[in-house]
Design an enzyme around this catalytic site. Structure first.
Site, PDB file in Angstrom:
ATOM      1  N   LYS A 298       0.762   5.199   6.740  1.00 21.37           N
ATOM      2  CA  LYS A 298       0.462   5.411   5.954  1.00 21.37           C
ATOM      3  C   LYS A 298       0.905   6.916   5.915  1.00 21.37           C
ATOM      4  O   LYS A 298       1.685   7.846   6.746  1.00 21.37           O
ATOM      5  CB  LYS A 298      -1.340   6.317   5.494  1.00 21.37           C
ATOM      6  CG  LYS A 298      -2.185   4.644   5.468  1.00 21.37           C
ATOM      7  CD  LYS A 298      -2.183   3.704   4.627  1.00 21.37           C
ATOM      8  CE  LYS A 298      -2.555   2.434   4.962  1.00 21.37           C
ATOM      9  NZ  LYS A 298      -2.488   1.174   3.970  1.00 21.37           N
TER      10      LYS A 298
ATOM     11  N   SER B  18       1.255  -1.866  -0.059  1.00 20.24           N
ATOM     12  CA  SER B  18       0.061  -0.197  -0.007  1.00 20.24           C
ATOM     13  C   SER B  18       0.814   1.549  -0.112  1.00 20.24           C
ATOM     14  O   SER B  18       0.950   1.961  -0.034  1.00 20.24           O
ATOM     15  CB  SER B  18      -0.428   0.222   1.354  1.00 20.24           C
ATOM     16  OG  SER B  18      -0.606   0.111   2.320  1.00 20.24           O
TER      17      SER B  18
END
Length: 205
Positions: free
Chosen positions: A126, A73
């Site tokens: 993230k 990701s």
């Protein structure tokens, strides 16, 4: 400890005859000395390991820790390639500093580690796209979302493989565990993690 009398040829401890007594210590004396030295060494080693363990736990809990990055990701920033043979050994391991948590000092583009809003046992890595008060545009839906106070908007660098704020919305700053500053493993990827500011994605209120 073994004992003997002057002129005596028999060790009073092990009862063995030794013509060299008392000029030369009995073998049982040397054995006991060796055992005592080994015991002292093991005790010293145990104390040192315990001390360094406490120091390591303190550093990990208060200041910094090493965190593995799983999945794609955040590719290409982390895990740019997948090695099916090496498995998790080829995953990037990063340094996470915790000084930023003192006053929740974050900037646009910081990479953070946080607990999943739905499962606090899961940790995700993230990038911060929006901070409290920012308006965030979502390309897929063309919606504009305002980040509430005490929250931030996070997304992965690889949008097609990332579960992030586009799915679960802004996350509370209280879920943030720290900020990623460096890649530490594998050796060929050791480097500083750059801050990437997506200025076109956010606007202040």
């Amino acid at each position: 400890m073994s004992t003997y009398l002057i002129g005596q040829k028999t060790c009073m401890n092990c009862k063995t005859l030794n013509p060299q007594l008392p000029l030369q210590p009995c073998r049982c004396i040397l054995g006991e000395i060796s055992n005592m030295a080994a015991h002292n060494f093991l005790w010293s080693l145990t104390k040192n390991c315990f001390t360094f363990g406490l120091i390591g736990l303190t550093v990990s809990d208060r200041y910094a820790s090493i965190v593995p990055v799983r999945g794609s990701s955040m590719s290409p920033t982390f895990n740019p390639t997948t090695d099916s043979f090496m498995g998790s050994l080829s995953d990037d391991h990063v340094l996470m500093e915790k000084f930023c948590l003192q006053k929740y000092k974050f900037s646009h583009g910081d990479v953070i580690v946080f607990c999943s809003p739905s499962n606090h046992k899961e940790k995700h890595v993230k990038r911060i796209i929006g901070l409290p008060g920012d308006w965030i545009g979502t390309p897929m839906t063309n919606d504009v979302v305002k980040v509430p106070n005490g929250h931030c908007w996070v997304e992965g660098d690889n949008p097609s493989s990332s579960l992030d704020s586009r799915s679960f919305g802004p996350i509370p700053l209280g879920l943030v565990k720290g900020r990623v500053t460096h890649i530490l493993w594998p050796p060929q990827r050791v480097r500083h993690v750059e801050r990437k500011n997506h200025q076109k994605r956010h606007s202040p209120s």
